[in-house]
Design an enzyme around this catalytic site. Structure first.
Site, PDB file in Angstrom:
ATOM      1  N   ASP A 152      49.586  40.524  41.048  1.00 18.05           N
ATOM      2  CA  ASP A 152      50.687  40.694  42.007  1.00 18.05           C
ATOM      3  C   ASP A 152      50.200  41.346  43.291  1.00 18.05           C
ATOM      4  O   ASP A 152      50.627  40.966  44.393  1.00 18.05           O
ATOM      5  CB  ASP A 152      51.805  41.546  41.399  1.00 18.05           C
TER       6      ASP A 152
ATOM      7  N   ASP B 264      52.640  43.052  32.659  1.00 11.96           N
ATOM      8  CA  ASP B 264      52.810  43.938  33.808  1.00 11.96           C
ATOM      9  C   ASP B 264      52.643  45.372  33.323  1.00 11.96           C
ATOM     10  O   ASP B 264      53.064  45.703  32.217  1.00 11.96           O
ATOM     11  CB  ASP B 264      54.196  43.762  34.438  1.00 11.96           C
TER      12      ASP B 264
END
Length: 174
Positions: free
Chosen positions: A144, A130
């Site tokens: 995402d 991330d």
């Protein structure tokens, strides 16, 4: 005999579009993660829009908001199940909206599955890369964003009453 109605697209043709959209999501997500590891691997934080949006590398063993960090293997199984279900369901798609929705969801789920299977610390327990920080709320990635967009589109299609096996009409193209 000529008609003004374009030929209806077959579900098989839409299925291939789902796969193409998913592949684009996977390539963009994995390329962006590669960039993040190269550019941010030394702990650097790059402000994009002040502190509201910034690039900051983290390795997430859990789900959204790092929930369930000790259950990475469960997220691997869930991602695999999501990929299988979406591929199965996508074979019925016969509208552009559902095709785009399923492509985004499939691409996001598949790239998360790949991270879980092949990234450190171990097979089927890998951490997701991330790097897009949204204030102090959470840090995510391109997959995402694709999953979120696909989920929102699915809600909109459901509210509108769309079904997977509906045929597009000439009015839909306009």
């Amino acid at each position: 005999m000529s008609t003004d109605t374009p030929p209806a697209r077959t579900p098989r043709r839409y299925f291939w579009f789902v796969l193409v959209i998913a592949l684009v999501v996977i390539v963009i997500d994995q390329a962006s993660k590669w960039w993040a590891e190269m550019a941010l691997g030394d702990g650097e934080v790059i402000p994009v829009i002040g502190d509201l949006i910034r690039f900051q590398l983290v390795y997430n063993p859990g789900a959204a908001f790092s929930i369930g960090e000790g259950f990475t293997w469960i997220f691997t199984i869930l991602a695999a199940a999501a990929v299988v279900f979406i591929v199965w369901y996508a074979r019925r798609a016969s509208s552009i909206g559902l095709t785009l929705t399923l492509g985004l969801l499939l691409g996001g789920a598949a790239t998360h599955l790949g991270d879980r299977l092949f990234r450190d610390p171990a097979f089927a327990r890998g951490h997701v890369v991330d790097f897009i920080a949204y204030g102090n709320l959470f840090i995510g990635n391109i997959a995402d964003i694709a999953i979120f967009a696909g989920a929102v589109m699915l809600v909109v299609l459901t509210v509108r009453g769309a079904r997977a096996d509906e045929r597009a009409t000439p009015d839909d193209a306009a």
